[in-house]
Design a protein around this motif. Sequence first.
Motif, PDB file in Angstrom:
ATOM      1  N   LEU A   1       0.825  -1.207   0.000  1.00  0.00           N
ATOM      2  CA  LEU A   1       0.000   0.000   0.000  1.00  0.00           C
ATOM      3  C   LEU A   1       0.866   1.268   0.000  1.00  0.00           C
ATOM      4  CD1 LEU A   1      -2.960  -0.907   2.374  1.00  0.00           C
ATOM      5  CD2 LEU A   1      -3.060  -0.452  -0.066  1.00  0.00           C
ATOM      6  N   TRP A   2       2.004   1.205   0.674  1.00  0.00           N
ATOM      7  CA  TRP A   2       2.904   2.357   0.691  1.00  0.00           C
ATOM      8  C   TRP A   2       3.418   2.654  -0.722  1.00  0.00           C
ATOM      9  CZ3 TRP A   2       4.073   6.607   2.937  1.00  0.00           C
ATOM     10  CH2 TRP A   2       5.320   7.218   2.782  1.00  0.00           C
ATOM     11  N   GLU A   3       3.815   1.602  -1.443  1.00  0.00           N
ATOM     12  CA  GLU A   3       4.278   1.787  -2.815  1.00  0.00           C
ATOM     13  C   GLU A   3       3.146   2.287  -3.708  1.00  0.00           C
ATOM     14  OE1 GLU A   3       7.376   1.671  -3.925  1.00  0.00           O
ATOM     15  OE2 GLU A   3       7.948   1.290  -1.837  1.00  0.00           O
ATOM     16  N   LEU A   4       1.932   1.776  -3.471  1.00  0.00           N
ATOM     17  CA  LEU A   4       0.773   2.217  -4.255  1.00  0.00           C
ATOM     18  C   LEU A   4       0.466   3.684  -3.979  1.00  0.00           C
ATOM     19  CD1 LEU A   4      -1.448   1.298  -6.209  1.00  0.00           C
ATOM     20  CD2 LEU A   4      -2.838   0.665  -4.225  1.00  0.00           C
ATOM     21  N   GLU A   5       0.537   4.055  -2.720  1.00  0.00           N
ATOM     22  CA  GLU A   5       0.295   5.454  -2.358  1.00  0.00           C
ATOM     23  C   GLU A   5       1.322   6.369  -3.025  1.00  0.00           C
ATOM     24  OE1 GLU A   5       0.190   8.436   1.542  1.00  0.00           O
ATOM     25  OE2 GLU A   5       0.413   6.284   1.835  1.00  0.00           O
ATOM     26  N   LYS A   6       2.567   5.961  -3.021  1.00  0.00           N
ATOM     27  CA  LYS A   6       3.616   6.790  -3.620  1.00  0.00           C
ATOM     28  C   LYS A   6       3.417   6.950  -5.128  1.00  0.00           C
ATOM     29  CE  LYS A   6       7.301   4.688  -1.991  1.00  0.00           C
ATOM     30  NZ  LYS A   6       8.749   4.455  -1.762  1.00  0.00           N
ATOM     31  N   SER A   7       2.875   5.913  -5.771  1.00  0.00           N
ATOM     32  CA  SER A   7       2.677   5.993  -7.221  1.00  0.00           C
ATOM     33  C   SER A   7       1.403   6.744  -7.593  1.00  0.00           C
ATOM     34  CB  SER A   7       2.636   4.580  -7.821  1.00  0.00           C
ATOM     35  OG  SER A   7       1.491   3.868  -7.356  1.00  0.00           O
ATOM     36  N   GLU A   8       0.388   6.673  -6.731  1.00  0.00           N
ATOM     37  CA  GLU A   8      -0.912   7.274  -7.053  1.00  0.00           C
ATOM     38  C   GLU A   8      -1.032   8.720  -6.574  1.00  0.00           C
ATOM     39  OE1 GLU A   8      -3.210   6.132  -8.898  1.00  0.00           O
ATOM     40  OE2 GLU A   8      -2.706   4.014  -9.099  1.00  0.00           O
ATOM     41  N   CYS A   9      -0.423   9.045  -5.446  1.00  0.00           N
ATOM     42  CA  CYS A   9      -0.533  10.396  -4.889  1.00  0.00           C
ATOM     43  C   CYS A   9       0.668  11.231  -5.332  1.00  0.00           C
ATOM     44  CB  CYS A   9      -0.612  10.347  -3.369  1.00  0.00           C
ATOM     45  SG  CYS A   9      -2.036   9.380  -2.765  1.00  0.00           S
ATOM     46  N   LYS A  10       0.436  12.507  -5.541  1.00  0.00           N
ATOM     47  CA  LYS A  10       1.494  13.365  -6.055  1.00  0.00           C
ATOM     48  C   LYS A  10       2.691  13.427  -5.112  1.00  0.00           C
ATOM     49  CE  LYS A  10      -1.300  16.425  -8.954  1.00  0.00           C
ATOM     50  NZ  LYS A  10      -1.722  17.820  -9.194  1.00  0.00           N
ATOM     51  N   ARG A  11       2.408  13.553  -3.817  1.00  0.00           N
ATOM     52  CA  ARG A  11       3.501  13.614  -2.844  1.00  0.00           C
ATOM     53  C   ARG A  11       2.994  13.129  -1.500  1.00  0.00           C
ATOM     54  NH1 ARG A  11       3.551  18.280   0.453  1.00  0.00           N
ATOM     55  NH2 ARG A  11       5.825  18.136   0.616  1.00  0.00           N
ATOM     56  N   GLN A  12       3.936  12.739  -0.656  1.00  0.00           N
ATOM     57  CA  GLN A  12       3.586  12.265   0.679  1.00  0.00           C
ATOM     58  C   GLN A  12       3.861  13.378   1.690  1.00  0.00           C
ATOM     59  OE1 GLN A  12       5.070   9.894  -1.664  1.00  0.00           O
ATOM     60  NE2 GLN A  12       2.857   9.605  -1.769  1.00  0.00           N
ATOM     61  N   ILE A  13       2.856  13.668   2.488  1.00  0.00           N
ATOM     62  CA  ILE A  13       3.016  14.693   3.515  1.00  0.00           C
ATOM     63  C   ILE A  13       3.546  14.041   4.793  1.00  0.00           C
ATOM     64  CG2 ILE A  13       1.216  16.151   2.519  1.00  0.00           C
ATOM     65  CD1 ILE A  13      -0.687  15.139   4.679  1.00  0.00           C
ATOM     66  N   ASN A  14       3.850  14.857   5.789  1.00  0.00           N
ATOM     67  CA  ASN A  14       4.423  14.332   7.035  1.00  0.00           C
ATOM     68  C   ASN A  14       3.539  13.297   7.698  1.00  0.00           C
ATOM     69  OD1 ASN A  14       6.731  15.844   6.785  1.00  0.00           O
ATOM     70  ND2 ASN A  14       6.114  17.444   8.217  1.00  0.00           N
TER      71      ASN A  14
END
Length: 420
Positions: free
Chosen positions: A220-233
């Motif tokens: 899910l972390w890899e999916l989030e990184k690919s789908e969302c523009k950027r990761q916030i804190n």
Amino acid sequence: MTLLRSNVKVSEWMNKTETCIFSPAEHAVQLDLIGKVHGILSAENYFGNLMDNDKNEKTYGALLNCYVRQCQTEKSISHWQKMKELGYASTSLAYNHIMSLYTNLEQYEKIPGLLTEMKENNVSPDNVTYRICINSYGARSNLEGIERVLNEMEHHLGNQMDWNTYAIVANFYIKAGLSDKANDALKKSEEKLDKKDGSGYNFLISLYATIGNKAEVLRLWELEKSECKRQINRDYMTMLQSLVKLGDLEGANEILKDWESCGNVYDLRIPNIVVVGYCEKGLVEKAEALLKELIEKGKAIIPNSWAVIASGYLEKGEMAKAVECMKAALSVKNKRRKLNPRVIRDILSWLGDEGKVEDLEAFVASLSNSIPVNNREVYHALLKANVRSGKDIGGVLEQMKAHNIDEDEETKKILSMKKQ
């Protein structure tokens, strides 16, 4: 709150100057804002001054929401009965308000009856209605009730089902120790999740970490990184907490490095997650090294970080290092700092038994802004250190007396050592 106040003032000006003639729906929004900013009495006054044709299910519902939000039980129930008499309790939103009241009162047993009443009155439940009902059964550990409502929800809402409901159900399965059912619910939750919803990924990642499913956490972390523009804190905090919970400190350290290079605003809570994780696993040296690295980079640290490491060294019996780390903790000036009394007590005892008088006195002086220095443990440690060093204890005894600390059996035992 400042923004809400501004919105209220603008709306009031528009309405009074007839710049915009409010509809009942707009009055309802204004009433809700007034309730949030100025309180119940102001909301009641606003409602009371409305024209009769503006008093409908929307404005009545807004006032009910104000009552529920402020936990005004009697007024909520009385107003709800009035709404039913007038035929204004005809929306899922109105029922959701009164269900929320019973949730706030922890009267969960009353909520399923409201769902039944809705259906009898041909009021269609929505996602929020069903979710409140599911939570009411979950609060009572009634898994059969949860599954019954979930099945009904799937039948009536179908594609309108949201990811959050399945995630909540998964959480109740986790609490019941039903990991397989939790995994199934989490899969359904992900199917409903908007692929750009970072907060949704956070929730699912946390739940997978709770059941020990590291593979799904990483996926899910890899999916989030690919789908969302950027990761916030917040995303990094969730991932670090999850990996620490799973015991993958090497993975957590890699995520921490990724965060340091991502360009986000520095948040001292983020590296502290790894510091605490190292200490919980007994890797106190790594925790200390990480903290020193942050300080060398000029980064701020949480005041309690050094105290956490001191506690870790204490658990390992490395008292000299525990003392040094606690000194570092005490050197960080912060009113919110909280020190573990047991750690302080153990350090005082060790310094009294084995430390130099000068070191103990310096440590006690540094405590003055954190805990009262006139407590019995402090004076017992000072007495022991002075007795061991053959120094005069008259001054310490006078201070004890000045602070109304009488001699007890422990005090007498320490004093007897001087006579031997």
